[in-house]
Design a protein around this motif. Sequence first.
Motif, PDB file in Angstrom:
ATOM      1  N   MET A  62     120.286   4.764  -6.159  1.00 55.15           N
ATOM      2  CA  MET A  62     120.452   5.063  -7.580  1.00 55.15           C
ATOM      3  C   MET A  62     121.144   6.412  -7.770  1.00 55.15           C
ATOM      4  O   MET A  62     122.038   6.556  -8.616  1.00 55.15           O
ATOM      5  CB  MET A  62     119.092   5.070  -8.266  1.00 55.15           C
ATOM      6  CG  MET A  62     119.145   5.274  -9.769  1.00 55.15           C
ATOM      7  SD  MET A  62     119.887   3.854 -10.614  1.00 55.15           S
ATOM      8  CE  MET A  62     119.396   4.187 -12.305  1.00 55.15           C
ATOM      9  N   LEU A  63     120.767   7.411  -7.004  1.00 53.69           N
ATOM     10  CA  LEU A  63     121.380   8.736  -7.117  1.00 53.69           C
ATOM     11  C   LEU A  63     122.853   8.699  -6.747  1.00 53.69           C
ATOM     12  O   LEU A  63     123.681   9.369  -7.379  1.00 53.69           O
ATOM     13  CB  LEU A  63     120.627   9.729  -6.233  1.00 53.69           C
ATOM     14  CG  LEU A  63     119.207  10.086  -6.695  1.00 53.69           C
ATOM     15  CD1 LEU A  63     118.481  10.890  -5.628  1.00 53.69           C
ATOM     16  CD2 LEU A  63     119.243  10.865  -8.005  1.00 53.69           C
ATOM     17  N   ARG A  64     123.193   7.919  -5.759  1.00 53.77           N
ATOM     18  CA  ARG A  64     124.610   7.789  -5.402  1.00 53.77           C
ATOM     19  C   ARG A  64     125.374   7.029  -6.468  1.00 53.77           C
ATOM     20  O   ARG A  64     126.542   7.329  -6.749  1.00 53.77           O
ATOM     21  CB  ARG A  64     124.716   7.088  -4.060  1.00 53.77           C
ATOM     22  CG  ARG A  64     124.196   7.947  -2.897  1.00 53.77           C
ATOM     23  CD  ARG A  64     123.889   7.136  -1.672  1.00 53.77           C
ATOM     24  NE  ARG A  64     125.053   6.481  -1.117  1.00 53.77           N
ATOM     25  CZ  ARG A  64     125.004   5.559  -0.156  1.00 53.77           C
ATOM     26  NH1 ARG A  64     123.832   5.208   0.348  1.00 53.77           N
ATOM     27  NH2 ARG A  64     126.109   5.014   0.298  1.00 53.77           N
ATOM     28  N   SER A  65     124.728   6.044  -7.109  1.00 50.04           N
ATOM     29  CA  SER A  65     125.374   5.318  -8.192  1.00 50.04           C
ATOM     30  C   SER A  65     125.592   6.225  -9.402  1.00 50.04           C
ATOM     31  O   SER A  65     126.641   6.154 -10.066  1.00 50.04           O
ATOM     32  CB  SER A  65     124.525   4.106  -8.593  1.00 50.04           C
ATOM     33  OG  SER A  65     125.119   3.380  -9.652  1.00 50.04           O
ATOM     34  N   GLY A  95     134.912   8.361  -2.827  1.00 50.18           N
ATOM     35  CA  GLY A  95     134.538   8.898  -1.531  1.00 50.18           C
ATOM     36  C   GLY A  95     133.376   8.161  -0.868  1.00 50.18           C
ATOM     37  O   GLY A  95     132.762   7.265  -1.445  1.00 50.18           O
ATOM     38  N   ARG A  96     133.061   8.595   0.347  1.00 55.20           N
ATOM     39  CA  ARG A  96     132.037   7.911   1.160  1.00 55.20           C
ATOM     40  C   ARG A  96     130.656   7.987   0.505  1.00 55.20           C
ATOM     41  O   ARG A  96     129.906   7.015   0.531  1.00 55.20           O
ATOM     42  CB  ARG A  96     131.970   8.534   2.549  1.00 55.20           C
ATOM     43  CG  ARG A  96     133.169   8.198   3.438  1.00 55.20           C
ATOM     44  CD  ARG A  96     133.003   8.780   4.814  1.00 55.20           C
ATOM     45  NE  ARG A  96     132.987  10.226   4.800  1.00 55.20           N
ATOM     46  CZ  ARG A  96     132.040  10.986   5.364  1.00 55.20           C
ATOM     47  NH1 ARG A  96     131.014  10.428   5.976  1.00 55.20           N
ATOM     48  NH2 ARG A  96     132.113  12.307   5.312  1.00 55.20           N
ATOM     49  N   PHE A  97     130.305   9.118  -0.064  1.00 49.82           N
ATOM     50  CA  PHE A  97     128.965   9.270  -0.623  1.00 49.82           C
ATOM     51  C   PHE A  97     128.739   8.324  -1.801  1.00 49.82           C
ATOM     52  O   PHE A  97     127.598   7.911  -2.055  1.00 49.82           O
ATOM     53  CB  PHE A  97     128.754  10.716  -1.088  1.00 49.82           C
ATOM     54  CG  PHE A  97     127.369  10.999  -1.582  1.00 49.82           C
ATOM     55  CD1 PHE A  97     126.337  11.255  -0.686  1.00 49.82           C
ATOM     56  CD2 PHE A  97     127.089  11.030  -2.944  1.00 49.82           C
ATOM     57  CE1 PHE A  97     125.053  11.503  -1.132  1.00 49.82           C
ATOM     58  CE2 PHE A  97     125.821  11.282  -3.403  1.00 49.82           C
ATOM     59  CZ  PHE A  97     124.799  11.531  -2.493  1.00 49.82           C
ATOM     60  N   CYS A  98     129.782   7.953  -2.487  1.00 52.43           N
ATOM     61  CA  CYS A  98     129.641   7.108  -3.682  1.00 52.43           C
ATOM     62  C   CYS A  98     129.712   5.629  -3.379  1.00 52.43           C
ATOM     63  O   CYS A  98     129.634   4.802  -4.310  1.00 52.43           O
ATOM     64  CB  CYS A  98     130.715   7.474  -4.691  1.00 52.43           C
ATOM     65  SG  CYS A  98     130.618   9.195  -5.287  1.00 52.43           S
ATOM     66  N   GLN A  99     129.850   5.254  -2.125  1.00 53.13           N
ATOM     67  CA  GLN A  99     129.916   3.835  -1.766  1.00 53.13           C
ATOM     68  C   GLN A  99     128.506   3.324  -1.539  1.00 53.13           C
ATOM     69  O   GLN A  99     127.769   3.820  -0.695  1.00 53.13           O
ATOM     70  CB  GLN A  99     130.758   3.639  -0.493  1.00 53.13           C
ATOM     71  CG  GLN A  99     132.172   4.156  -0.606  1.00 53.13           C
ATOM     72  CD  GLN A  99     132.913   3.574  -1.787  1.00 53.13           C
ATOM     73  OE1 GLN A  99     132.882   2.341  -2.014  1.00 53.13           O
ATOM     74  NE2 GLN A  99     133.603   4.406  -2.538  1.00 53.13           N
ATOM     75  N   LEU A 100     128.107   2.294  -2.303  1.00 50.73           N
ATOM     76  CA  LEU A 100     126.749   1.748  -2.209  1.00 50.73           C
ATOM     77  C   LEU A 100     126.661   0.671  -1.139  1.00 50.73           C
ATOM     78  O   LEU A 100     127.623  -0.048  -0.895  1.00 50.73           O
ATOM     79  CB  LEU A 100     126.327   1.169  -3.569  1.00 50.73           C
ATOM     80  CG  LEU A 100     126.374   2.152  -4.756  1.00 50.73           C
ATOM     81  CD1 LEU A 100     125.863   1.472  -6.003  1.00 50.73           C
ATOM     82  CD2 LEU A 100     125.559   3.398  -4.453  1.00 50.73           C
TER      83      LEU A 100
END
Length: 496
Positions: free
Chosen positions: A309-312, A491-496
């Motif tokens: 959820m935090l990344r989303s 970016g990589r961090f935002c890929q779920l």
Amino acid sequence: MEFGAACTSLQRARTLVRRAQGPGSQARRSAEQQPRLCTQQRRQRWRRCAASRRGSDDEGDEAVDIDALASQLSAEAERLRRSGSFDGGSYDGEGERRQPGSRRGEDMLSPFGYQTRSAEAEVLAAVGDGGFSPEEFELLQELGTINIQQVATSVDLDDFPMPTSERSARTAVIAYTGTFFSGMPFQDPVVVLVKEYLPGAKAVACNELQVLKHLAGMPEVSMKWQTAASPLASYPPVVRLLGYFTAGQTAQAQELLEGEEPEDALWVVLKWEGLAPLALYPSAQQTSGIGLGRLFGGQDSSLLDRSRMLRSITRGALAALGYCHAAGVVHGALGSGSVMLSSFDDRTAKRLVVKLDNFGFAHKLSMQQDESQGSTAGALYSQQPAPLVGDETPLALGQREDLRALAVVLLECMLSALAHNGPSPLTSTDSLQRLLGEVFVWGVDDFRRYCEDEPDWQTAVELLTFDSDAGWQLLKDMCGGSSSAEELARGRFCQL
């Protein structure tokens, strides 16, 4: 078929009558009828707007220079922004009141508005007819307030002449849910979001109207109900402007302005989509093993759901900011109250909708486009953003400030939502802003070592370290300003 054709004709006739009457007629009609919104008699300030338009017609129908008006208002808003900031997360309704009996010129709106009545009329004329009258609304519930924080700088004349600054908060906006009655057949009342901008904040309201119309447009009178009644959509990633009107103040506003001469307020009508501010997410009750935003050792999937959820949230906020930047708009006042979420349920991460709100201090800056690029915000949103490296234009500098502000907002959310003890003063925006921006001067590596030594932040540190330090690299890019928001959203961090 005949009845349907009659309804269509009635709707078109109503639109033509409104346009023919103009804002001055609307103000006269509103003054004759007692609105359900408030009890104060309105002053028909729309007459100024109508007179301004008639003056333009007499001069040969000279078109209004919207860009010049936008630049003028942006300059005025910049003066206001330098003296304070939007505090969109305040819901206590306690703002410092202005001193009663203060004198001001007849043409000035307020001591802290920095906007004249003539400029207000010009801006509203450029935005266009708001398309609403007060009689079409009934207020349902007060949602909260938005405060403007002002900083007053003074110098101590004692033995140690040190400059000091005092912060004071003024309530600028009161938000309500309201019912919109279109009066047309087969159009049931629909819930909308209504913002009452106090007289002293009309400059902020005018600026927000211009920016929101530029970002997502404003529906025609005949389409306002359809737009308000349409289901939640992820596009555009900003709150949707429906229109505006001028009316007297509510009892709540009169209490805040006790002792001052009553005058009309500017009411901005937005589509109600059930969104809630990010500031409330970390303490929201969860059903997957997390209660009150704290880990109680529930199901094993609870931490995974929260991390996803935090990344989303991060991806959605960056994408929404990238949409604004691609349209040449700098937000200028990003906070946890300006990022709106469609859900607080961690299990809905893949369906989460994130939008931006509170554009009162935003700036619409000029930008160069290739001939192949479209001119609408929708087309701009899908473009490949240009890198910010070496770009020192006002737009690029504003984008970097927005990215740093968003970095603090996202850090506050992650640390508060993953801390064992939940949100605390240490994880507040002010605390993190001082820590990251002033103590470590936006040095993420030094800030990381500080976080690693804080026992309550270990879960958040693990999230940022996941996938070869993807989260820390994202924070570096946001604080360094080398990449655009839209690039970072992929970016990589935002890929779920």
